[in-house]
Design a protein around this motif. Structure first.
Motif, PDB file in Angstrom:
ATOM      1  N   ARG A 168       0.773  -1.034   0.158  1.00 19.70           N
ATOM      2  CA  ARG A 168      -0.248  -0.116  -0.300  1.00 19.70           C
ATOM      3  C   ARG A 168       1.149   0.798   0.336  1.00 19.70           C
ATOM      4  O   ARG A 168       0.405   2.318  -0.400  1.00 19.70           O
ATOM      5  N   THR A 169       1.765   1.251   0.247  1.00 15.48           N
ATOM      6  CA  THR A 169       3.237   2.295   0.463  1.00 15.48           C
ATOM      7  C   THR A 169       4.069   1.771  -1.231  1.00 15.48           C
ATOM      8  O   THR A 169       4.457   1.326  -0.769  1.00 15.48           O
ATOM      9  N   SER A 170       3.474   2.937  -1.853  1.00 20.03           N
ATOM     10  CA  SER A 170       4.748   3.263  -3.438  1.00 20.03           C
ATOM     11  C   SER A 170       6.090   3.734  -2.838  1.00 20.03           C
ATOM     12  O   SER A 170       6.134   4.379  -2.076  1.00 20.03           O
ATOM     13  N   GLY A 171       7.087   3.176  -3.165  1.00 17.57           N
ATOM     14  CA  GLY A 171       8.360   3.307  -2.950  1.00 17.57           C
ATOM     15  C   GLY A 171       8.917   2.000  -2.350  1.00 17.57           C
ATOM     16  O   GLY A 171       8.662   2.048  -1.117  1.00 17.57           O
ATOM     17  N   GLY A 172      10.340   1.101  -2.709  1.00 15.17           N
ATOM     18  CA  GLY A 172      11.127   0.254  -2.121  1.00 15.17           C
ATOM     19  C   GLY A 172      11.285   1.196  -0.599  1.00 15.17           C
ATOM     20  O   GLY A 172      11.320   0.515   0.483  1.00 15.17           O
ATOM     21  N   LYS A 173      11.720   2.433  -0.982  1.00 14.49           N
ATOM     22  CA  LYS A 173      12.759   3.592   0.527  1.00 14.49           C
ATOM     23  C   LYS A 173      11.755   3.636   1.475  1.00 14.49           C
ATOM     24  O   LYS A 173      11.976   3.050   2.136  1.00 14.49           O
ATOM     25  N   GLU A 174      10.840   4.058   1.189  1.00 15.37           N
ATOM     26  CA  GLU A 174       9.301   4.197   1.950  1.00 15.37           C
ATOM     27  C   GLU A 174       8.859   3.069   2.201  1.00 15.37           C
ATOM     28  O   GLU A 174       8.658   3.168   3.947  1.00 15.37           O
ATOM     29  N   ARG A 175       8.530   2.619   2.356  1.00 16.05           N
ATOM     30  CA  ARG A 175       8.169   1.213   1.993  1.00 16.05           C
ATOM     31  C   ARG A 175       8.636   0.384   3.473  1.00 16.05           C
ATOM     32  O   ARG A 175       8.367  -0.116   4.221  1.00 16.05           O
ATOM     33  N   ILE A 176      10.650   0.089   2.985  1.00 20.35           N
ATOM     34  CA  ILE A 176      11.425  -0.161   4.014  1.00 20.35           C
ATOM     35  C   ILE A 176      10.716   0.972   5.302  1.00 20.35           C
ATOM     36  O   ILE A 176      10.877  -0.040   6.613  1.00 20.35           O
ATOM     37  N   GLY A 177      10.774   2.255   5.221  1.00 22.88           N
ATOM     38  CA  GLY A 177      10.432   3.047   6.403  1.00 22.88           C
ATOM     39  C   GLY A 177       9.357   2.916   6.461  1.00 22.88           C
ATOM     40  O   GLY A 177       8.740   2.118   8.502  1.00 22.88           O
ATOM     41  N   VAL A 178       8.327   1.841   6.551  1.00 27.87           N
ATOM     42  CA  VAL A 178       7.137   2.521   7.392  1.00 27.87           C
ATOM     43  C   VAL A 178       7.464   1.228   7.955  1.00 27.87           C
ATOM     44  O   VAL A 178       6.829   1.002   9.180  1.00 27.87           O
ATOM     45  N   TYR A 179       8.205  -0.029   7.560  1.00 23.82           N
ATOM     46  CA  TYR A 179       7.959  -1.008   8.153  1.00 23.82           C
ATOM     47  C   TYR A 179       8.630  -1.220   9.507  1.00 23.82           C
ATOM     48  O   TYR A 179       8.523  -1.738  10.154  1.00 23.82           O
ATOM     49  N   ILE A 180       9.948  -0.661   9.050  1.00 18.72           N
ATOM     50  CA  ILE A 180      10.893   0.090  10.580  1.00 18.72           C
ATOM     51  C   ILE A 180       9.741   0.682  11.606  1.00 18.72           C
ATOM     52  O   ILE A 180      10.149   0.493  12.988  1.00 18.72           O
ATOM     53  N   GLU A 181       9.005   1.897  11.112  1.00 19.34           N
ATOM     54  CA  GLU A 181       8.184   2.638  11.734  1.00 19.34           C
ATOM     55  C   GLU A 181       8.095   1.611  12.340  1.00 19.34           C
ATOM     56  O   GLU A 181       6.830   1.946  13.632  1.00 19.34           O
ATOM     57  N   SER A 182       6.656   0.618  12.481  1.00 19.13           N
ATOM     58  CA  SER A 182       6.386  -0.633  12.653  1.00 19.13           C
ATOM     59  C   SER A 182       6.940  -1.003  14.005  1.00 19.13           C
ATOM     60  O   SER A 182       5.497  -2.237  14.185  1.00 19.13           O
ATOM     61  N   LEU A 183       7.551  -1.305  13.589  1.00 18.24           N
ATOM     62  CA  LEU A 183       8.309  -2.647  14.678  1.00 18.24           C
ATOM     63  C   LEU A 183       8.674  -1.724  16.002  1.00 18.24           C
ATOM     64  O   LEU A 183       8.944  -0.430  16.477  1.00 18.24           O
ATOM     65  N   ARG A 184       8.111  -2.506  16.825  1.00 20.59           N
ATOM     66  CA  ARG A 184       8.638  -2.061  18.547  1.00 20.59           C
ATOM     67  C   ARG A 184       9.817  -1.823  18.911  1.00 20.59           C
ATOM     68  O   ARG A 184      10.458  -3.091  19.549  1.00 20.59           O
ATOM     69  N   LEU A 185      10.189  -0.656  18.401  1.00 16.45           N
ATOM     70  CA  LEU A 185      11.793  -0.254  18.880  1.00 16.45           C
ATOM     71  C   LEU A 185      11.664   0.920  19.657  1.00 16.45           C
ATOM     72  O   LEU A 185      10.992   1.558  19.011  1.00 16.45           O
ATOM     73  N   GLU A 186      13.021   0.598  20.762  1.00 17.76           N
ATOM     74  CA  GLU A 186      13.465   1.945  20.749  1.00 17.76           C
ATOM     75  C   GLU A 186      13.270   3.538  19.243  1.00 17.76           C
ATOM     76  O   GLU A 186      14.366   3.102  18.240  1.00 17.76           O
ATOM     77  N   PRO A 187      12.878   4.580  19.648  1.00 20.37           N
ATOM     78  CA  PRO A 187      13.452   5.702  18.599  1.00 20.37           C
ATOM     79  C   PRO A 187      13.984   5.687  18.500  1.00 20.37           C
ATOM     80  O   PRO A 187      14.717   5.966  17.149  1.00 20.37           O
ATOM     81  N   ALA A 188      15.520   5.440  18.993  1.00 22.49           N
ATOM     82  CA  ALA A 188      16.951   5.557  18.742  1.00 22.49           C
ATOM     83  C   ALA A 188      17.237   4.478  17.954  1.00 22.49           C
ATOM     84  O   ALA A 188      18.035   4.831  16.763  1.00 22.49           O
ATOM     85  N   GLU A 189      16.946   3.344  17.802  1.00 24.21           N
ATOM     86  CA  GLU A 189      17.040   2.027  17.249  1.00 24.21           C
ATOM     87  C   GLU A 189      16.509   2.225  16.326  1.00 24.21           C
ATOM     88  O   GLU A 189      16.790   2.637  14.550  1.00 24.21           O
ATOM     89  N   LYS A 190      14.798   2.379  16.089  1.00 21.89           N
ATOM     90  CA  LYS A 190      14.217   2.618  15.018  1.00 21.89           C
ATOM     91  C   LYS A 190      15.198   4.408  14.375  1.00 21.89           C
ATOM     92  O   LYS A 190      15.576   4.121  12.733  1.00 21.89           O
ATOM     93  N   ALA A 191      15.912   5.391  14.150  1.00 23.89           N
ATOM     94  CA  ALA A 191      16.354   6.565  13.602  1.00 23.89           C
ATOM     95  C   ALA A 191      17.446   5.151  13.209  1.00 23.89           C
ATOM     96  O   ALA A 191      18.298   5.592  12.246  1.00 23.89           O
ATOM     97  N   ARG A 192      18.447   4.407  13.901  1.00 23.09           N
ATOM     98  CA  ARG A 192      19.649   4.433  13.181  1.00 23.09           C
ATOM     99  C   ARG A 192      19.334   3.134  12.222  1.00 23.09           C
ATOM    100  O   ARG A 192      19.403   2.934  11.331  1.00 23.09           O
ATOM    101  N   LEU A 193      18.059   2.611  11.917  1.00 22.35           N
ATOM    102  CA  LEU A 193      18.096   1.388  10.957  1.00 22.35           C
ATOM    103  C   LEU A 193      17.582   2.241  10.373  1.00 22.35           C
ATOM    104  O   LEU A 193      17.829   1.898   8.346  1.00 22.35           O
ATOM    105  N   LYS A 194      16.335   3.304  10.093  1.00 23.81           N
ATOM    106  CA  LYS A 194      15.876   4.216   8.874  1.00 23.81           C
ATOM    107  C   LYS A 194      17.409   4.872   7.962  1.00 23.81           C
ATOM    108  O   LYS A 194      17.064   5.312   6.778  1.00 23.81           O
ATOM    109  N   ALA A 195      18.313   5.512   8.930  1.00 29.97           N
ATOM    110  CA  ALA A 195      19.642   5.932   8.395  1.00 29.97           C
ATOM    111  C   ALA A 195      20.511   4.141   6.754  1.00 29.97           C
ATOM    112  O   ALA A 195      21.404   4.936   6.197  1.00 29.97           O
ATOM    113  N   MET A 196      20.304   3.518   8.255  1.00 32.40           N
ATOM    114  CA  MET A 196      19.971   2.137   6.678  1.00 32.40           C
ATOM    115  C   MET A 196      19.959   1.967   5.527  1.00 32.40           C
ATOM    116  O   MET A 196      20.190   1.677   4.651  1.00 32.40           O
TER     117      MET A 196
END
Ligand code: XBP
Ligand code: MG
Length: 257
Positions: free
Chosen positions: A48-76
């Motif tokens: 439902r999210t167009s764009g592979g990079k955006e899709r990975i970002g939406v997936y990371i946001e959905s994970l139960r992780l600390e904000p700092a870990e989400k930020a680290r993963l989003k930087a990847m």
């Protein structure tokens, strides 16, 4: 001929590529030691999210992780998506995603009739080049006068930006063109850009709400997979031909003011 150009979406429309995308995402996650594995069901939702990079970002946001870990993963994300695109290109070069029924035929009819061709896709030019090369041969790249894809626009489908970009590259008004799509995001994008839109749903988009489509068919039809029943009635036969599309497009044009 009221139709001056055909504008094709790629993933799901020219070929059913999303299973290969899904496998490429999962292989890239492994390569980066990420224990993520997108199932078919999960991926259908993520689409439902167009764009592979955006899709990975939406997936990371959905994970139960600390904000700092989400930020680290989003930087990847850029790195992960680069690996995914490399893997996808290798799989597609092996002939993984054959053309959908009728696509090669209709493109051939358009070329014979002097109707111009363009692409409007959310995926990357590297992915499109791999698919066109694998399925049509290297020279086919030149058949498409305008290639609007990936990150050339800030707002991906369902925003109209990518189709507006393709129309600008063609220097044609929307009224002179036809869009081909497989998903509700793509349909909304093409309609928002003012285009007559033919929808041929892919397995991943089956069941989405395609109200607003100018023509909704299981596929474009060809000798191996002829249209039947209501589709054949709409298409005026077992295949949607350029001549029939021309009739339907002309009948849908607003009466000259
Ligand atoms: C479909 C998409 C793309 C692909 C994955 O594009 O939304 O994101 O799913 O490709 P289309 P990328 O507009 O052709 O249907 O990872 O390169 O985005
Ligand atoms: Mg698509």
């Amino acid at each position: 001929m009221s139709i001056k150009a055909l504008i094709f979406d790629v993933d799901g429309t020219i070929a059913d590529t999303e299973e290969t995308h899904r496998q490429s995402f999962n292989a890239a996650f492994l390569e980066h030691d990420l224990h993520w594995d997108w199932s078919r069901g999960e991926y259908a939702e993520l689409l439902r999210t167009s764009g592979g990079k955006e899709r990975i970002g939406v997936y990371i946001e959905s994970l139960r992780l600390e904000p700092a870990e989400k930020a680290r993963l989003k930087a990847m994300v850029q790195l992960i998506h680069g690996s995914k695109t490399r893997i996808y290109g290798e799989l597609i070069a092996d002939g993984r995603a054959p053309l959908r029924p009728g696509v090669a035929r209709l493109i051939g009819e358009a070329r014979a009739a002097g109707v111009r061709l363009a692409i409007a896709s959310t995926t990357t030019s590297a992915n499109i080049s791999a698919l066109i090369g694998a399925q049509f041969g290297a020279g086919a790249w030149n058949w498409f006068e305008a290639l609007a894809c990936g990150d050339v626009v800030a707002n991906k489908k369902p925003a109209p930006d990518i189709y507006a970009r393709a129309l600008g590259m063609l220097r044609l008004p929307a009224a002179d063109c036809v869009a081909f799509e497989d998903s509700v995001n793509g349909l909304r994008s093409a309609k928002a850009a003012g285009l007559y839109t033919v929808v041929t749903p892919a397995v991943w988009s089956a069941g989405q709400d395609f109200s607003g489509a100018d023509l909704l068919l299981r596929s474009l039809g060809d000798a191996a997979m002829p249209l039947q029943g209501g589709d054949a009635w709409l298409a005026g036969g077992p295949q949607l031909t350029l001549a029939r599309l021309q009739q339907l497009h002309a009948a849908a044009r607003p009466a000259a003011a």
